[in-house]
Design a protein around this motif. Structure first.
Motif, mmCIF file in Angstrom:
data_model
loop_
_atom_site.group_PDB
_atom_site.id
_atom_site.type_symbol
_atom_site.label_atom_id
_atom_site.label_comp_id
_atom_site.label_asym_id
_atom_site.label_seq_id
_atom_site.Cartn_x
_atom_site.Cartn_y
_atom_site.Cartn_z
ATOM 1 N N ASP A 82 0.852 -1.191 0.000
ATOM 2 C CA ASP A 82 0.000 0.000 0.000
ATOM 3 C C ASP A 82 0.888 1.241 0.000
ATOM 4 O O ASP A 82 0.746 2.121 0.842
ATOM 5 N N SER A 83 1.794 1.297 -0.962
ATOM 6 C CA SER A 83 2.851 2.302 -0.923
ATOM 7 C C SER A 83 2.721 3.355 -2.018
ATOM 8 O O SER A 83 3.696 4.024 -2.352
ATOM 9 N N TYR A 84 1.526 3.515 -2.572
ATOM 10 C CA TYR A 84 1.340 4.537 -3.596
ATOM 11 C C TYR A 84 1.052 5.897 -2.971
ATOM 12 O O TYR A 84 1.363 6.946 -3.528
ATOM 13 N N ASN A 85 0.445 5.883 -1.796
ATOM 14 C CA ASN A 85 0.070 7.137 -1.156
ATOM 15 C C ASN A 85 -0.052 6.898 0.337
ATOM 16 O O ASN A 85 -0.316 5.773 0.760
ATOM 17 N N ALA A 86 0.132 7.953 1.123
ATOM 18 C CA ALA A 86 -0.014 7.798 2.572
ATOM 19 C C ALA A 86 -0.332 9.139 3.207
ATOM 20 O O ALA A 86 0.261 10.159 2.874
ATOM 21 N N SER A 87 -1.277 9.109 4.110
ATOM 22 C CA SER A 87 -1.630 10.240 4.956
ATOM 23 C C SER A 87 -1.858 9.669 6.344
ATOM 24 O O SER A 87 -1.950 8.445 6.517
ATOM 25 N N PRO A 88 -1.973 10.501 7.381
ATOM 26 C CA PRO A 88 -2.262 9.952 8.704
ATOM 27 C C PRO A 88 -3.513 9.075 8.733
ATOM 28 O O PRO A 88 -3.524 8.027 9.396
ATOM 29 N N ASP A 89 -4.549 9.459 8.000
ATOM 30 C CA ASP A 89 -5.786 8.676 8.002
ATOM 31 C C ASP A 89 -5.596 7.335 7.303
ATOM 32 O O ASP A 89 -6.005 6.281 7.808
ATOM 33 N N SER A 90 -4.989 7.358 6.109
ATOM 34 C CA SER A 90 -4.830 6.107 5.377
ATOM 35 C C SER A 90 -3.796 5.201 6.046
ATOM 36 O O SER A 90 -3.905 3.976 6.001
ATOM 37 N N MET A 91 -2.791 5.790 6.699
ATOM 38 C CA MET A 91 -1.814 4.998 7.436
ATOM 39 C C MET A 91 -2.495 4.267 8.586
ATOM 40 O O MET A 91 -2.279 3.063 8.800
#
Length: 466
Positions: free
Chosen positions: A338-347
């Protein structure tokens, strides 16, 4: 793109046509390497290079028309404009207006989930007519117009991702292709550093519904207070979706209950009015149920029967490459890349999924974490939160990669219950060597970072993807 005379294009972009008034029916490209015979090449100055340097390459590849900011010495019709970007956007607006009679425009925004929701709508709507949606995450001032320009005379649905890095960005894209249906998924901390805070993010995201006419529909997440706030700030009719039905749920609200996930996918019961339907997604992660609810709401609004829409969602193998992508290499481990995008919520959502599916399957959980970007002044604080969340969730092993993510390691290490189960490495190569030496068959491994952290290749390597 629809077929257009060069003179019509020149008028649409307020430019001057030099050369023959040819009929153009190919695609529009801003990258000369993608040009094919009959295409339009739009030359624009960029951050790295200037597209005008590659006009010759585009012409050699068969470009039928060039849009440029100064006259060119090439034997090809060209339209001279003041701004290549403004011309691209104006041409996109012209094409959308031309197909409007037979094409419904759907706009999607939110801090997380735009691309997954777009892919879900593509899967649903393409069964009912030609559907155009963005390649990857084409959602900015260039990418969104490029998607609009792919509409043809037979396009029935045009699905757009509308992203922003500052206030006003979404509003300018909305003006190009006023959506018939606008969706707001969530307002979170993704890109909050660029905006200057979550309140400004909220104002920026609400631009997708702010200027809609009464004939349009705003599909809003009722579980997110910052999204619900938008209902009183649009003239459009509002439809809700969410996990919390509430006592005052409207008859057309699409909501879910009994949400559950395992290593094989995610299930829920879908409700609208008195009707219910089971749904089992092959996509991993309970947070994707919210994306599915948004897609189902749009489909329902557009006349697609909810059971048919659910069947389309259940056929999806993955959300998209490197987005909660499940890999099962011969080593016997299970990798969630799951390394295409990351934010605090998605993390947080990804870590909760890892903890849940590992616990229910009795497997050891391993989190491989890289940096989240574009968080501004909250960069260290939000990475610290991730480290503490890893501990609270009881994840068995943590590997932190890269200087930008080091606060995740530091926070986890400070929690006495975690002890020696957290490791910090500076490079992907070090992480790969460590993981290959320590992973065991049956382990469930989450690889999660922003794209710029580059962990997608690490995820592929341990996931057995060549």
């Amino acid at each position: 793109m629809i077929a257009l005379q060069a003179s019509v294009i020149a008028r649409a972009v307020e430019g001057a046509l030099v050369g023959d008034d040819v009929l153009v029916s190919g695609s529009v490209q801003t990258d000369s390497r993608l040009v094919e015979p009959g295409d339009v090449f739009v030359a624009m100055p960029g951050e790295v290079t200037d597209g005008h340097r590659f006009v010759g390459t585009a012409v050699a590849a068969g470009a039928a028309l060039v849009v440029c900011e100064h006259p060119i010495d090439e034997a090809v019709p060209h339209v001279v404009v003041d701004s290549g970007l403004a011309a691209l956007q104006a041409l996109a607006a012209h094409v959308v207006a031309a197909v409007r009679e037979h094409c419904t425009v759907v706009g999607i925004t939110g801090s997380n989930g735009k691309t997954t929701t777009k892919n879900m709508l593509q899967a649903i709507l393409e069964r009912h007519g030609e559907t155009v949606s963005p390649v990857k995450s084409f959602n900015n001032e260039v990418g969104a117009p490029m998607t609009m320009l792919r509409a043809t005379s037979s396009t029935r649905f045009l699905v757009l991702e509308l992203g922003a890095s500052r206030e006003g960005d979404i509003a300018s894209l909305v003006r190009l292709a006023m959506p018939d249906v606008s969706v707001v998924l969530k307002v979170g901390l993704a890109h909050a550093g660029e905006f200057g805070g979550v309140e400004r993010t909220q104002r920026a995201k609400h631009e997708i519904v702010r200027d809609l006419p009464e004939t349009a529909v705003a599909v809003l997440n009722r579980d997110d207070d910052r999204v619900a706030w938008m209902a009183d700030r649009t003239a459009a009719r509002v439809r809700w979706f969410g996990l919390d039905a509430g006592a005052d749920v409207a008859p057309d609200t699409v909501w879910a209950s009994d949400v559950a996930s395992s290593i094989d996918g995610t299930s829920a019961t879908i409700h609208r009015g008195d009707a219910t339907w089971p749904m089992t997604l092959r996509i991993l992660g309970e947070h994707h149920v919210m994306n599915a609810l948004a897609a189902l709401s749009v489909a329902d609004e557009l006349g697609v029967a909810i059971p048919d829409a659910i069947a389309a969602l259940e056929s999806m193998v993955r959300a998209e490459r490197w987005r909660m992508e499940l890999l099962r290499p011969e080593t016997g481990v299970v990798v969630i890349n799951d390394s295409y995008n990351a934010s605090p919520d998605s993390m947080a959502a990804a870590l909760r999924t890892l903890a849940h599916v590992s616990r229910t399957s009795g497997a050891r959980s391993v989190a491989v974490i890289g940096a989240m970007t574009e968080l501004g002044e909250s960069q260290v604080e939000e990475h610290d939160r991730v480290g503490r969340l890893v501990v609270r969730l009881g994840i068995d092993r943590l590997v932190v990669v890269g200087e930008g993510a080091k606060p995740v390691h530091d926070a986890a290490e400070h929690e006495s219950s975690f002890g020696q189960e957290t490791t910090y490495v500076e490079t992907q190569e070090q992480a790969l060597a460590l993981l290959r030496a320590t992973l065991e068959p049956g382990d469930v491994v989450l690889v999660k970072s922003s794209l710029s952290a580059g962990l997608k290749d690490l995820g592929d390597a341990i996931g057995g993807v060549a």
